[in-house]
Write a protein that holds these residues in place. Structure first.
Motif, PDB file in Angstrom:
ATOM      1  N   LEU A  91     -13.338  13.936  -9.556  1.00  0.00           N
ATOM      2  CA  LEU A  91     -12.079  13.118  -8.921  1.00  0.00           C
ATOM      3  C   LEU A  91     -10.892  13.621  -9.857  1.00  0.00           C
ATOM      4  CD1 LEU A  91     -13.667   9.409  -8.591  1.00  0.00           C
ATOM      5  CD2 LEU A  91     -13.123  11.087  -6.607  1.00  0.00           C
ATOM      6  N   ASN A 112       4.244  -1.582   4.053  1.00  0.00           N
ATOM      7  CA  ASN A 112       2.561  -1.698   4.203  1.00  0.00           C
ATOM      8  C   ASN A 112       1.749  -0.508   3.673  1.00  0.00           C
ATOM      9  OD1 ASN A 112       2.926  -5.312   3.949  1.00  0.00           O
ATOM     10  ND2 ASN A 112       3.279  -4.567   6.371  1.00  0.00           N
ATOM     11  N   THR A 159      -3.992   2.759   5.515  1.00  0.00           N
ATOM     12  CA  THR A 159      -4.611   3.843   4.912  1.00  0.00           C
ATOM     13  C   THR A 159      -6.002   4.827   6.090  1.00  0.00           C
ATOM     14  OG1 THR A 159      -5.902   2.175   3.258  1.00  0.00           O
ATOM     15  CG2 THR A 159      -7.507   3.572   3.241  1.00  0.00           C
ATOM     16  N   SER A 176      -9.017   5.922   7.070  1.00  0.00           N
ATOM     17  CA  SER A 176     -10.140   5.886   6.573  1.00  0.00           C
ATOM     18  C   SER A 176     -11.318   6.545   7.845  1.00  0.00           C
ATOM     19  CB  SER A 176     -10.806   4.264   6.876  1.00  0.00           C
ATOM     20  OG  SER A 176     -10.516   3.809   5.258  1.00  0.00           O
ATOM     21  N   THR A 225     -20.869   9.758  -4.190  1.00  0.00           N
ATOM     22  CA  THR A 225     -20.295  10.617  -2.814  1.00  0.00           C
ATOM     23  C   THR A 225     -18.743  10.822  -3.008  1.00  0.00           C
ATOM     24  OG1 THR A 225     -22.037   9.658  -1.934  1.00  0.00           O
ATOM     25  CG2 THR A 225     -20.870  11.318  -0.363  1.00  0.00           C
ATOM     26  N   GLN A 283     -16.062  13.264  -1.006  1.00  0.00           N
ATOM     27  CA  GLN A 283     -15.950  12.820   0.679  1.00  0.00           C
ATOM     28  C   GLN A 283     -15.130  14.254   0.685  1.00  0.00           C
ATOM     29  OE1 GLN A 283     -16.386  10.614   3.169  1.00  0.00           O
ATOM     30  NE2 GLN A 283     -17.120  10.045   1.619  1.00  0.00           N
ATOM     31  N   VAL A 334      -3.784   6.722   0.112  1.00  0.00           N
ATOM     32  CA  VAL A 334      -3.064   5.347   0.719  1.00  0.00           C
ATOM     33  C   VAL A 334      -1.666   5.778   0.824  1.00  0.00           C
ATOM     34  CG1 VAL A 334      -2.357   3.540  -0.170  1.00  0.00           C
ATOM     35  CG2 VAL A 334      -4.754   4.083  -0.838  1.00  0.00           C
ATOM     36  N   VAL A 357       5.162  -8.086   7.106  1.00  0.00           N
ATOM     37  CA  VAL A 357       4.079  -8.647   8.110  1.00  0.00           C
ATOM     38  C   VAL A 357       3.931 -10.177   7.814  1.00  0.00           C
ATOM     39  CG1 VAL A 357       1.877  -7.956   7.855  1.00  0.00           C
ATOM     40  CG2 VAL A 357       3.381  -6.434   7.659  1.00  0.00           C
ATOM     41  N   THR A 402      -1.140   3.892  -5.687  1.00  0.00           N
ATOM     42  CA  THR A 402      -2.333   4.086  -4.489  1.00  0.00           C
ATOM     43  C   THR A 402      -3.513   4.502  -4.749  1.00  0.00           C
ATOM     44  OG1 THR A 402      -0.843   5.701  -3.830  1.00  0.00           O
ATOM     45  CG2 THR A 402      -0.685   3.998  -3.714  1.00  0.00           C
ATOM     46  N   ASP A 403      -3.675   4.922  -5.394  1.00  0.00           N
ATOM     47  CA  ASP A 403      -5.167   6.101  -5.388  1.00  0.00           C
ATOM     48  C   ASP A 403      -5.751   4.974  -6.617  1.00  0.00           C
ATOM     49  OD1 ASP A 403      -6.310   9.197  -7.921  1.00  0.00           O
ATOM     50  OD2 ASP A 403      -6.736   7.333  -6.003  1.00  0.00           O
ATOM     51  N   SER A 426      -9.120   5.116  -6.870  1.00  0.00           N
ATOM     52  CA  SER A 426     -10.790   5.680  -7.501  1.00  0.00           C
ATOM     53  C   SER A 426     -10.745   5.379  -8.432  1.00  0.00           C
ATOM     54  CB  SER A 426     -10.720   7.675  -6.698  1.00  0.00           C
ATOM     55  OG  SER A 426      -9.276   7.786  -7.261  1.00  0.00           O
ATOM     56  N   PRO A 434      -3.545  -4.750   0.689  1.00  0.00           N
ATOM     57  CA  PRO A 434      -4.111  -3.262   0.887  1.00  0.00           C
ATOM     58  C   PRO A 434      -5.153  -3.047   0.073  1.00  0.00           C
ATOM     59  CG  PRO A 434      -1.752  -3.848   1.231  1.00  0.00           C
ATOM     60  CD  PRO A 434      -2.673  -4.991   0.547  1.00  0.00           C
ATOM     61  N   ILE A 494      -8.361  -3.353   0.826  1.00  0.00           N
ATOM     62  CA  ILE A 494      -8.982  -2.567   1.825  1.00  0.00           C
ATOM     63  C   ILE A 494     -10.038  -1.112   1.399  1.00  0.00           C
ATOM     64  CG2 ILE A 494      -8.142  -0.684   3.500  1.00  0.00           C
ATOM     65  CD1 ILE A 494      -6.517  -3.866   4.604  1.00  0.00           C
ATOM     66  N   ALA A 495      -8.246  -0.246   0.617  1.00  0.00           N
ATOM     67  CA  ALA A 495      -8.738   0.937  -0.368  1.00  0.00           C
ATOM     68  C   ALA A 495      -9.834   0.416  -1.166  1.00  0.00           C
ATOM     69  CB  ALA A 495      -7.430   1.009  -1.222  1.00  0.00           C
ATOM     70  N   SER A 507     -12.921   1.149   0.652  1.00  0.00           N
ATOM     71  CA  SER A 507     -13.241   2.228   1.227  1.00  0.00           C
ATOM     72  C   SER A 507     -14.089   3.117   0.290  1.00  0.00           C
ATOM     73  CB  SER A 507     -11.836   2.494   1.774  1.00  0.00           C
ATOM     74  OG  SER A 507     -12.210   3.960   3.042  1.00  0.00           O
ATOM     75  N   LYS A 511     -17.635   4.055   0.983  1.00  0.00           N
ATOM     76  CA  LYS A 511     -18.356   5.814   0.658  1.00  0.00           C
ATOM     77  C   LYS A 511     -17.929   6.651  -0.296  1.00  0.00           C
ATOM     78  CE  LYS A 511     -14.090   7.615   4.084  1.00  0.00           C
ATOM     79  NZ  LYS A 511     -13.199   7.970   4.518  1.00  0.00           N
ATOM     80  N   THR A 512     -17.500   6.493  -1.053  1.00  0.00           N
ATOM     81  CA  THR A 512     -18.023   7.066  -2.603  1.00  0.00           C
ATOM     82  C   THR A 512     -18.743   6.424  -3.183  1.00  0.00           C
ATOM     83  OG1 THR A 512     -15.176   7.863  -1.881  1.00  0.00           O
ATOM     84  CG2 THR A 512     -16.436   8.448  -4.470  1.00  0.00           C
ATOM     85  N   GLN A 538      -8.574  -1.519  10.367  1.00  0.00           N
ATOM     86  CA  GLN A 538      -8.076  -0.063   9.938  1.00  0.00           C
ATOM     87  C   GLN A 538      -9.986   0.598   9.123  1.00  0.00           C
ATOM     88  OE1 GLN A 538      -5.479   0.215   6.074  1.00  0.00           O
ATOM     89  NE2 GLN A 538      -3.753  -0.524   8.024  1.00  0.00           N
ATOM     90  N   LEU A 539     -11.102  -0.129   8.855  1.00  0.00           N
ATOM     91  CA  LEU A 539     -11.860   0.299   8.263  1.00  0.00           C
ATOM     92  C   LEU A 539     -13.315   0.073   9.267  1.00  0.00           C
ATOM     93  CD1 LEU A 539     -11.677  -2.269   4.727  1.00  0.00           C
ATOM     94  CD2 LEU A 539     -11.579   1.158   5.059  1.00  0.00           C
ATOM     95  N   LEU A 567     -17.015   0.224   7.265  1.00  0.00           N
ATOM     96  CA  LEU A 567     -17.258  -0.057   6.259  1.00  0.00           C
ATOM     97  C   LEU A 567     -16.990  -1.483   6.211  1.00  0.00           C
ATOM     98  CD1 LEU A 567     -15.192   2.956   5.810  1.00  0.00           C
ATOM     99  CD2 LEU A 567     -17.250   3.020   5.638  1.00  0.00           C
TER     100      LEU A 567
END
Lengths: 282, 418, 386
Positions: A9, A116, A119, A121, A134, A136, A210, B63, B234-235, B237, B258, B261-262, B265, B269-270, B290-291, B294
């Motif tokens: 990564l 906001n 994403t 996806s 995995t 991507q 993001v 929001v 934001t990352d 992972s 958020p 949601i991230a 994902s 996926k990973t 959004q997903l 998923l």
């Protein structure tokens, strides 16, 4: 396993960082302009890719070509403004222009896309299994793209005639001018090129990143640290340093805490100052 | 002679600017009122009561507040249509809005503006810091505030008798704890392990503290990995990698929607986790749009009132009229806050702040005075809502089904790992 | 009026004008509504931050994005001491600047070592400022990401700096603003002002003339940090809370410099004007746009862009130019046009050295024109007015 995951990564992140840093080192080393808004253009690219997909269902990979044109035009315009203000008011002028652009882009992105995090996806082209996770394909493609582009730039700068002109301009604008290099054009070209690179990098990473409006500042700081590490104006250094920083960030976040990703640029700068106490020059 | 003129002129310019701006500042901050049930500047009329919404109408929290405002407007319109506040001679509720711009430094500014505008009661708030600053101002003026989204426990821990919270992090954590226990029971987890991540913000740290306190009573859940990440990360992972690294039974993110949601994902996926459940604060509609697929197996906490009571139907149509949309996000909270204020005004028969505050402490919101939930609602002595309603849903193959509480259950839990 | 009398009067003009400003800021705001007062508090708070930045930038050309850090120091010191030890915030007004100065030392060392001009300093100080947040959060007694809430005592006394009305806060901030502006005016006239102008103009020449570059640079940095801290103290007491986000959040980092730069570094009152202008403009835009999400950042950015394109020296810098151009032969200004010979007094600019650093430039306040950037090119053998 865990280490392997972080490593992979980190390398992928680092590849993208390399690309952004290559652009920054170009504009800093050749254009002789520290474009404060460099990271912001990456953000613009990201949102461009996002919007194209969400609004018109165009994959980011197809968006690349129109994005190229878009950023070329914008880049040239920005280079003009830098030129104008920078030469007139001195170095501070270019700082002000850069800051103004950064604030403006952040503000406009927030205006159009809100604060906001977004994403993307939906872009899914499969993945590759390694170390139990995995990866991507979108990330791998972005990494390859980054390498290719950075490598291409490096080759361009070091072998082509135009590249030589750019390097000469970087070393000594006056002498380069004497040798027939149209220095203002070369410098503008460097700025434009860096913005194109930044924008395209943004488009490529949109599928797996993001998006927030002020992510530009983060990219700026990371890119600067990488450039300091790799040497200003040194495209090869930018790539290697980018990979290094990407891996270090990932490992630090994975084993210590995510805070280290914010502290890494500072540590790099401090370390640089300690080891080479001279001034940071091109 | 040399220094005098430019400086004086500059000084004069500054003064002129200041005074000119100052003289027009009386009209700043008070933005226009919302859709139904509101007229312009009606605080001079004797047949109306001004209730103010001080909240983040712009910025990162906007929001949430669109729905909150719509809910408040719906409540006001229902009350007014039924004759207003009868104990005040049929006074209509008029809502004025003040925007704190998702910026805590605006808390006191807008609270001051609200007080100046003659608000008798205030509702709203999304960020704890903002509400903390604002309630200080309103408390000094004796004006009660029903806080909706600023859920930090610190808000009521100051002991102000005129500050109320519909939700606190403690009650939020309790809601999550209850559902965690259901998961443990359903999947027969005798020593359930949790992979935890916490957003390092006021809200996240509060949540974590509150939940850990609840867990320390029985030590039922073992946290095997705990990673916190700064605001603006934001990352995620590496966060995801750490969360799954010890192969926990349950994944739990105490962050913003958020982030949930991230993370989903990334998990899907990973990282391919084998956890049976993933708890986050993600909202069902956003996540599912959004997903897509998923989001299967993801748990969502929902505060939308279930059922089909008369009050709820009235609310749904009033909300639709006010905003053109179906209720979502904080619509019901906005409604409940204003409904409470209306009930308190009715009980107090006065528009004095302390009287309203006292009434809020003693009034019960039930089906006779506009409650849209299946249960009655009251405030405890510390200003916190007793047993706030929470309902759990799960995305099962694209369908959002209730899994808790038992009275609403539509399906059993399925495993997140699929 | 003879020359000496004129000089005597002129050197006190500034002070009288300042007093007038203070009087206006003391009495006029009582006509404001509570909302207006809150906005004025915000503006005055920003103004002090701007003074801190512009002092550093105007004196030495150091572009520091780290000033919000020292403001945060003020806020944290005040509330921490208030909560833990019951220390009055009034005392913190004195303590916080000391702590800020101590913390400014490493920052100053890094910022001045970097070299490479304004841009690199800006980048490095930005990195430092961004790095402070995680460090702050990691120090648990300071409340982590939540920050610290000041305790509200059962009986409010003057010593707690908690007042029912914003008017008192406005007055406190106004006094601080005026004091700082006065300080800066004094600084410019003093030999320190001349020294820093000399360093800014040509560091090597200044060094050769015997000015202790390094020490002076550090001192100016520390002073700027000390100027920033009181703003944080007052603001934290006004809101009764301090957190990393309030002082060091994304937009907050850039708001101070926007105001500082729009106001301009050429005149001490620049930040005040800039702050009043921007805060009220931002308010109006926010109102006009209803509840537009990005009103504030876009306004700040827009004003900044306008400034960069039209008045890059900020309001006070442009004012200074206007003034200088209208009276090119008076007032001892080191004229921006021509060969750089000062016309009044005995200030002679020789080859690259401000040899008047010893104090013969008696035309006090106009020397401040020398501290702003002009278009004059550096021609060997002549002084470039900075």
């Amino acid at each position: 396993m865990y280490f392997g995951q972080l490593l992979v990564l980190g390398l992928l992140d680092g590849a993208v960082l390399s690309l952004v840093a290559t652009g920054f080192t170009l504009v800093l080393g050749v254009g002789k302009i520290a474009n404060f808004a460099h990271g912001a253009f990456v953000a613009v690219g990201m949102y461009l890719g996002y919007e194209a997909y969400v609004a018109w269902h165009i994959s980011p990979y197809l968006t690349l070509l129109p994005a190229l044109v878009f950023f070329a035009l914008i880049g040239w315009a920005v280079a003009e403004v830098f030129e104008q203000r920078g030469r007139k008011v001195g170095e501070v002028g270019e700082l002000l222009v850069g800051l103004a652009l950064l604030l403006l882009i952040n503000g406009l992105l927030e205006l159009f896309f809100t604060d906001n995090p977004k994403t993307l996806s939906g872009v899914n082209i499969g993945g590759v299994g390694v170390f139990g996770i995995t990866i991507q394909l979108t990330q791998i493609v972005a990494g390859i793209f980054a390498f290719a582009l950075a490598g291409g730039l490096h080759v361009f700068i070091h072998t082509s005639r135009w590249g030589r002109a750019l390097r000469a301009t970087a070393e000594d604008p006056t002498v380069a001018g004497l040798y027939g290099v149209r220095v203002p054009v070369a410098q503008r070209a460097a700025v434009t090129l860096s913005i194109i690179v930044a924008g395209l990098a943004g488009v490529m990473i949109a599928p797996f990143t993001v998006l927030t409006p002020d992510i530009g500042t983060t990219f700026l700081i990371s890119a600067f640290a990488v450039v300091v590490l790799g040497g200003i104006g040194n495209t090869q250094g930018a790539v290697l340093a980018g990979l290094f920083v990407g891996v270090v960030d990932s490992l630090a976040a994975g084993y210590l805490s995510s805070y280290w990703t914010t502290l890494t640029p500072l540590i790099i700068i401090l370390g640089y100052l300690l080891i080479r106490p001279g001034r940071v020059t091109a | 002679m040399t220094a005098k003129r430019p400086f004086i002129a500059g000084l004069g310019a500054a003064c002129v600017l200041a005074l000119a701006a100052c003289s027009s500042s009386g009209s700043t901050s008070a933005s226009s009122t919302s859709g139904t049930g509101s007229a312009s500047n009606a605080s001079t009329s004797t047949k109306s009561v001004t209730v103010c919404e001080v909240t983040d109408l712009s910025g990162s929290q906007d929001v949430l507040t669109v729905s909150e405002a719509g809910g408040g407007a719906a409540a006001a319109s229902i009350i007014n249509a039924a004759g207003g506040i009868k104990s005040l001679g049929g006074a209509k509720i008029v809502i004025k809005k003040f925007d704190t711009q998702s910026n805590p430094t605006m808390g006191s500014t807008e609270a001051n503006a609200a007080v100046s505008a003659g608000c008798k009661a205030i509702f709203g708030g999304e960020i704890t810091d903002t509400v903390m600053a604002g309630t200080l101002v309103t408390h000094r003026s004796g004006i009660p505030w029903v806080d909706i989204g600023g859920i930090g426990d610190a808000v009521h821990e100051r002991g102000f008798n005129d500050v109320f919270q519909l939700l606190t992090t403690t009650s939020l954590a309790q809601g999550y704890m209850d559902e965690l226990q259901q998961v443990a029971t359903q999947f027969h987890l005798s020593h359930p392990t949790i992979g935890l991540s916490v957003s390092d913000t006021t809200y996240g740290q509060d949540f974590y503290t509150a939940w850990t306190k609840l867990n320390s009573a029985t030590h039922q859940f073992k946290v095997v990995s705990n990673v916190s990440y700064p605001l603006g990360t934001t990352d995620l992972s590496s966060v995801a990698a750490r969360m799954v690294s010890q192969k926990p039974d349950i994944l739990f993110n105490m962050g913003y929607p958020p982030d949930g949601i991230a993370l989903t994902s990334l998990f899907k996926k990973t990282f391919h986790t084998s956890a049976v459940a993933f708890f986050s604060t993600a909202e069902a509609p956003v996540a599912m749009s959004q997903l897509g697929s998923l989001a299967d197996g993801q748990l969502f906490e929902n505060t939308a009132p279930p059922g089909t009571s008369a009050n709820l139907s009235a609310f749904n149509s009033a909300y639709k009229t006010a905003t053109g949309q179906a209720p979502a996000i904080e619509a019901w909270e906005g409604y409940t806050a204003v409904a409470f204020i209306g009930a308190a005004l009715e009980k107090a028969g006065s528009t004095s702040g302390p009287a309203i505050a006292a009434a809020l402490h003693s009034v019960t919101l039930n089906s006779s005075n506009g409650d849209i939930y299946p249960q009655d609602l009251t405030f405890a002595s510390d200003g916190v809502l007793n047993t706030p309603p929470t309902y759990w849903q799960q995305d099962q193959a694209g369908k959002l089904l209730f899994v808790a509480p038992a009275s609403l259950k539509q399906a059993s839990l399925i495993s997140y790992a699929g | 009026m003879n020359k000496r009398a004129a000089e005597f009067v002129s050197s006190y003009q500034g002070m009288i004008a300042l007093l007038a400003l203070l009087v206006v800021l003391w009495f006029a705001p009582s006509a404001l509504s509570a909302a207006g007062l809150s906005t004025l508090v915000l503006a005055l708070f920003y103004a002090i931050g701007g003074v801190s930045f512009n002092f550093l930038y105007g004196s030495l050309g150091i572009f520091s994005l780290a000033q919000p850090v020292f403001i945060a120091v003020g806020g944290y010191t005040s509330i921490f001491l208030f909560n833990r030890f019951g220390v009055s915030p009034w005392l913190s007004l004195l303590i916080a600047p000391v702590i800020a100065a101590i913390l400014a030392l490493p920052v100053a060392l890094v910022a001045t070592r970097i070299g490479g001009g304004a841009v690199l300093t800006a980048l490095v100080t930005l990195i430092i400022a961004e790095a402070v947040t995680p460090i702050l959060i990691a120090i648990t007694p300071l409340g982590g990401a939540i920050g610290l809430y000041a305790k509200s005592p059962p009986v409010i006394t003057f010593g707690d700096m908690q007042f029912a009305s914003g008017l008192t806060y406005v007055r406190i901030l106004a006094v601080i603003n005026v004091l700082f502006i006065a300080f800066w005016m004094w600084w410019k006239r003093s030999r320190f002002g001349l020294f820093t102008a000399a360093i800014k103009d040509s560091p090597e020449a200044a060094e050769a003339a015997g000015i202790a570059n390094g020490r002076l640079r550090l001192s100016v940095f520390l002073i700027a940090a000390m100027l920033a801290a009181p703003a944080g103290v007052i603001f934290a007491q006004y809101n009764l809370l301090t957190s990393p986000d309030i002082f060091l959040g994304g937009t907050a980092l850039f708001q101070i410099i926007t105001i500082a730069l729009v106001g301009g570094a050429a005149r001490p009152w620049g930040s005040l004007v800039g702050a009043l202008l921007i805060v009220y403009v931002a308010q109006e835009v926010s109102n006009l746009s209803g509840s537009n999400p990005a009103a504030e950042p876009v306004t700040f950015a827009g004003v900044f862009v306008i400034m960069v394109l039209i008045v890059p020296r900020g309001l006070s810098g442009t004012w200074a130019r206007v003034v200088a151009q209208r009276r090119p032969d008076r007032g001892g200004a080191l004229s921006a046009i021509g060969d750089g010979t000062a016309r009044s007094g005995s200030a002679q600019a020789h080859s690259g050295t401000v040899s008047a650093a010893g104090g013969t430039v008696s035309a006090g306040s106009e020397t401040s024109v020398a501290s702003e950037q002009t278009d004059a090119q550096v021609v060997p053998g002549q002084t470039r007015p900075t």
